[in-house]
Structures are given as C-alpha cells and as structure tokens.
Write an enzyme that holds these catalytic residues in place. Sequence first.
Site, PDB file in Angstrom:
ATOM      1  N   ALA A 140      15.059  -8.196   7.713  1.00 29.12           N
ATOM      2  CA  ALA A 140      14.226  -9.410   7.804  1.00 29.12           C
ATOM      3  C   ALA A 140      13.163  -9.266   8.898  1.00 29.12           C
ATOM      4  O   ALA A 140      13.502  -9.068  10.056  1.00 29.12           O
ATOM      5  CB  ALA A 140      15.121 -10.611   8.118  1.00 29.12           C
ATOM      6  N   GLY A 152      10.521 -14.091   1.113  1.00 29.64           N
ATOM      7  CA  GLY A 152      11.291 -13.433   0.061  1.00 29.64           C
ATOM      8  C   GLY A 152      11.491 -14.391  -1.103  1.00 29.64           C
ATOM      9  O   GLY A 152      10.918 -15.488  -1.136  1.00 29.64           O
ATOM     10  N   PHE A 166     -10.339   0.797   0.746  1.00 28.63           N
ATOM     11  CA  PHE A 166     -10.729   0.527   2.128  1.00 28.63           C
ATOM     12  C   PHE A 166     -11.160   1.802   2.851  1.00 28.63           C
ATOM     13  O   PHE A 166     -10.396   2.402   3.597  1.00 28.63           O
ATOM     14  CB  PHE A 166      -9.571  -0.149   2.873  1.00 28.63           C
ATOM     15  CG  PHE A 166      -9.164  -1.480   2.291  1.00 28.63           C
ATOM     16  CD1 PHE A 166     -10.094  -2.316   1.684  1.00 28.63           C
ATOM     17  CD2 PHE A 166      -7.847  -1.910   2.352  1.00 28.63           C
ATOM     18  CE1 PHE A 166      -9.725  -3.546   1.144  1.00 28.63           C
ATOM     19  CE2 PHE A 166      -7.467  -3.141   1.823  1.00 28.63           C
ATOM     20  CZ  PHE A 166      -8.406  -3.952   1.211  1.00 28.63           C
ATOM     21  N   ARG A 172      -1.354   8.717   2.299  1.00 32.94           N
ATOM     22  CA  ARG A 172      -0.065   8.136   2.674  1.00 32.94           C
ATOM     23  C   ARG A 172       1.068   8.855   1.950  1.00 32.94           C
ATOM     24  O   ARG A 172       0.861   9.458   0.896  1.00 32.94           O
ATOM     25  CB  ARG A 172      -0.012   6.639   2.275  1.00 32.94           C
ATOM     26  CG  ARG A 172      -0.968   5.745   3.047  1.00 32.94           C
ATOM     27  CD  ARG A 172      -0.529   5.571   4.496  1.00 32.94           C
ATOM     28  NE  ARG A 172      -1.440   4.740   5.258  1.00 32.94           N
ATOM     29  CZ  ARG A 172      -2.521   5.169   5.902  1.00 32.94           C
ATOM     30  NH1 ARG A 172      -2.843   6.448   5.869  1.00 32.94           N
ATOM     31  NH2 ARG A 172      -3.272   4.340   6.591  1.00 32.94           N
ATOM     32  N   TYR A 193       2.555  -5.321  14.881  1.00 29.03           N
ATOM     33  CA  TYR A 193       3.679  -5.100  13.952  1.00 29.03           C
ATOM     34  C   TYR A 193       4.481  -3.880  14.391  1.00 29.03           C
ATOM     35  O   TYR A 193       5.704  -3.956  14.608  1.00 29.03           O
ATOM     36  CB  TYR A 193       3.143  -4.933  12.524  1.00 29.03           C
ATOM     37  CG  TYR A 193       4.149  -4.319  11.597  1.00 29.03           C
ATOM     38  CD1 TYR A 193       5.331  -4.988  11.297  1.00 29.03           C
ATOM     39  CD2 TYR A 193       3.941  -3.051  11.039  1.00 29.03           C
ATOM     40  CE1 TYR A 193       6.280  -4.408  10.465  1.00 29.03           C
ATOM     41  CE2 TYR A 193       4.872  -2.476  10.199  1.00 29.03           C
ATOM     42  CZ  TYR A 193       6.041  -3.149   9.919  1.00 29.03           C
ATOM     43  OH  TYR A 193       6.981  -2.573   9.097  1.00 29.03           O
ATOM     44  N   ASP A 212      -6.111   1.492  10.242  1.00 33.97           N
ATOM     45  CA  ASP A 212      -5.569   2.436   9.261  1.00 33.97           C
ATOM     46  C   ASP A 212      -5.722   3.879   9.746  1.00 33.97           C
ATOM     47  O   ASP A 212      -6.842   4.394   9.786  1.00 33.97           O
ATOM     48  CB  ASP A 212      -6.342   2.314   7.929  1.00 33.97           C
ATOM     49  CG  ASP A 212      -5.648   1.421   6.937  1.00 33.97           C
ATOM     50  OD1 ASP A 212      -4.455   1.120   7.119  1.00 33.97           O
ATOM     51  OD2 ASP A 212      -6.312   1.018   5.964  1.00 33.97           O
TER      52      ASP A 212
HETATM   53  N1  UDP Z   1      -5.497   0.224   0.510  1.00 33.26           N
HETATM   54  C1  UDP Z   1      -6.651   0.074  -0.232  1.00 33.26           C
HETATM   55  N2  UDP Z   1      -6.781  -1.067  -1.003  1.00 33.26           N
HETATM   56  C2  UDP Z   1      -5.813  -2.029  -1.063  1.00 33.26           C
HETATM   57  C3  UDP Z   1      -4.635  -1.854  -0.305  1.00 33.26           C
HETATM   58  C4  UDP Z   1      -4.513  -0.715   0.472  1.00 33.26           C
HETATM   59  O1  UDP Z   1      -7.551   0.916  -0.196  1.00 33.26           O
HETATM   60  O2  UDP Z   1      -5.995  -3.035  -1.771  1.00 33.26           O
HETATM   61  C5  UDP Z   1      -5.321   1.448   1.304  1.00 33.26           C
HETATM   62  C6  UDP Z   1      -5.023   1.196   2.774  1.00 33.26           C
HETATM   63  O3  UDP Z   1      -6.211   1.094   3.513  1.00 33.26           O
HETATM   64  C7  UDP Z   1      -4.195   2.450   3.123  1.00 33.26           C
HETATM   65  C8  UDP Z   1      -3.451   2.759   1.833  1.00 33.26           C
HETATM   66  O4  UDP Z   1      -4.188   2.118   0.796  1.00 33.26           O
HETATM   67  O5  UDP Z   1      -5.041   3.515   3.435  1.00 33.26           O
HETATM   68  C9  UDP Z   1      -2.030   2.245   1.810  1.00 33.26           C
HETATM   69  O6  UDP Z   1      -2.056   0.889   2.212  1.00 33.26           O
HETATM   70  P1  UDP Z   1      -0.817  -0.075   2.080  1.00 33.26           P
HETATM   71  O7  UDP Z   1      -1.264  -1.436   2.546  1.00 33.26           O
HETATM   72  O8  UDP Z   1      -0.248   0.017   0.712  1.00 33.26           O
HETATM   73  O9  UDP Z   1       0.263   0.521   3.077  1.00 33.26           O
HETATM   74  P2  UDP Z   1       0.169   0.885   4.651  1.00 33.26           P
HETATM   75  O10 UDP Z   1      -0.149   2.349   4.701  1.00 33.26           O
HETATM   76  O11 UDP Z   1      -0.876   0.027   5.291  1.00 33.26           O
HETATM   77  O12 UDP Z   1       1.543   0.585   5.136  1.00 33.26           O
END
Ligand code: UDP
Length: 346
Positions: A74, A36, A206, A219, A141, A279
Amino acid sequence: MKILLTGGAGYIGSVTTELLLDRKHEVTVFDNLERGHRAAVDPRAKLVTGDLRNKDEIRDAMKAAKPDAVMHFAAYALVGESMENPLLYFRNNLDGGVNLAEAMSAANVKRIIFSSTCATYGYPDKVPMTEDLPQRPVNPYGESKLQFEKVLMWCHQRIGFQPVFLRYFNACGATEKYGEDHLPETHLIPNVLKVALGKAEKVSVFGDDYETPDGTCIRDYIHIVDLAQAHILAIEGDATGAFNLGNGDGYSVKQVIDTARKITGKEIKAEMSPRRPGDPPRLIASAGKAKKVLGWKPKYADLETIIKHAWAWHQKHPDGYEVPQKPVLFVPHEAAHRRQVKKFRT
Ligand code: UDP
C-alpha cells in the site's frame, strides 16, 4: 502461512494475493480502497478496509489477523504527483509505513516483504543496475520508499525484523483475472492500449531526444506474475536484504508502441511531447542476486507476451474494474505542461 497484505486492491498487490491463495496461503488484505478496487481483491482473501495513516486501524487488523508475515504494497506511486505534493508521499508512504512497523512490533511479527522501487537509485551510475549502487532518489516518491527501507533496516538491527526489499522496475502485464487500472493512468503500456481500444485518441511520447538509440527512454518491463512470484519465493524462504526485480532487458518507448501495434493490429497514434520531468534515460535491472539467492526464474521475459497478456485483460475490462466514480484529481504531466505554458506566456 498467514499473511497480512497491505494494498491488495492495487495492481501488484491483487496479483500477488491471487498467487498466494493459489498456493494455499491465508491472506488478509488491508486496503483503504482509495486508489485500489474492491473488485481487484480476490474473494478468497479476507478484506479489511482500513488506512495505514490511522494507527488504530492497522494495529487492530494486525492483532486480529495474527500473521506470520506482512507484505507491504500500500502506497502512493506517482512520481509526478510526488513532485507536486511531497508531503502527501511522506505522510502515506513513510508515516503509514511506521504505523505498520509499530503494529508489527506490538504483535511480534518480524517478517516483512516490502514493495520498493528502482526509483530509490535515482539516475544510476551504470546499467544493468545492481543492488549496491548508491541510492540517490530524484523525487519524493523514491525518497519515501528509501526512507522506509531505512526504517526497516533499523528495525532489523535493533528489534529483530527480517525485511526483504523488492525493488521493482516497470511492472506490467496481467493475469486472466487481474490487471492494471489506475486513475489517472500514467503508465506507458496501459496508455498505449487505451489508444488501441479507442478510449484515447493518441499516446504521448515523453521526449525523443535522449541519449538512447532511438531517442526515447529505455525501461525494464517485468511481468506482474514474475514479480508476484518473487514475493512468494521471498515469503517462503528466509533471505533478508534488497533484490532488484527486472528482466535485464531494456525496451524504448518507441519499441513498446511498435510491439503493441503488432500485437493489437491497431494503428496506435503516437505524438512526440516534451520530456517528463524526472525521467532517467535508461533503467535496466541486474536481477542476478534475486535469481541466485531467491531462486527466481522469470517466465514471461519477452515484451510481446507481456503486452499480449495486458491486451487480453484490457479488452475484457475496457473501462477498468468499474466505471470511474471519482473525478480525476491529478494528471502530473499535464500539470507540468500547463505550468510550462503559463511560464512561457508571462
Ligand atoms: N511514457 C510515455 N508516455 C506515456 C507514459 C509514459 O512516453 O503516456 C514514458 C515515460 O516517460 C518513461 C516510460 O514511458 O520513459 C515508462 O513510463 P511509466 O510511467 O510507464 O513508468 P516509469 O518508468 O515512470 O516508472
């Protein structure tokens, strides 16, 4: 109320601290400042620098603060990192949590609002996701968060704890003062905005071969102020149990990038990349329970407003809270990618 808030130097903790103080609560932030930022701690709060993994530090802080309730933010929160180093996650998120619960028990504090996550569900059987879905995490996680929910459930049954589990979907957006600044940054919206700011050349998408309308993951993006508001309703009320916090709307990665292009007026170069391990294709909340039981009314449900607020904060803080001091320790997706490349070559 007097509140001891762990992780108040982090993204969600900092905004919740700000809103609690606006409502005249008294807040002691307990944070090790490892991930943080000191500058993210509202100056109206009292800051105790300490680590949950150190029993004495949290016990002493609890004794001194004598809070009516605890808010527990935290934690380590990177899925990819947890896949690489699961024990780091169990030590910090679970063991640190047990130290916190012990300190609460010793000080006779029963009320706790816990930052949990939709990652406790794993791959959901259905969307929108209700709280009664089976919890089958697919990464350490999510597992560490679920395990601590279970610890708190036993404390509820045996020693009278009154826990609330707030299971967040994708936190985003900002207030005027506080926003999202992780090192390394792995989240979609800040990564997209970094490109708009000229701090990164392109954003990686991704995977575009998921079973979703445009092939990219969907999401449920929830404004940080709405999330913080749910904590305030929880702490000022007396409900216990689990609540999903999301808008009930899903946006794909491509939709997020397109919306950011519209809001920023920048081109924002995007490049297709391999899927990120772990994912799920689609995560969307049903927040009916939070609305009904907590009286929660999200105010900033539309993606444009969320990105507008995030963009305003990132423009004001192009390098985050401070110029990075620490080296980048871990870039999860790149690490996975390097491994794939290595495997391919050998
Ligand atoms: N994602 C992406 N490129 C990035 C970061 C994330 O394509 O640089 C995608 C990731 O694979 C997921 C969505 O965006 O499908 C949200 O990812 P983030 O890491 O923001 O949150 P999460 O859903 O993993 O908590």
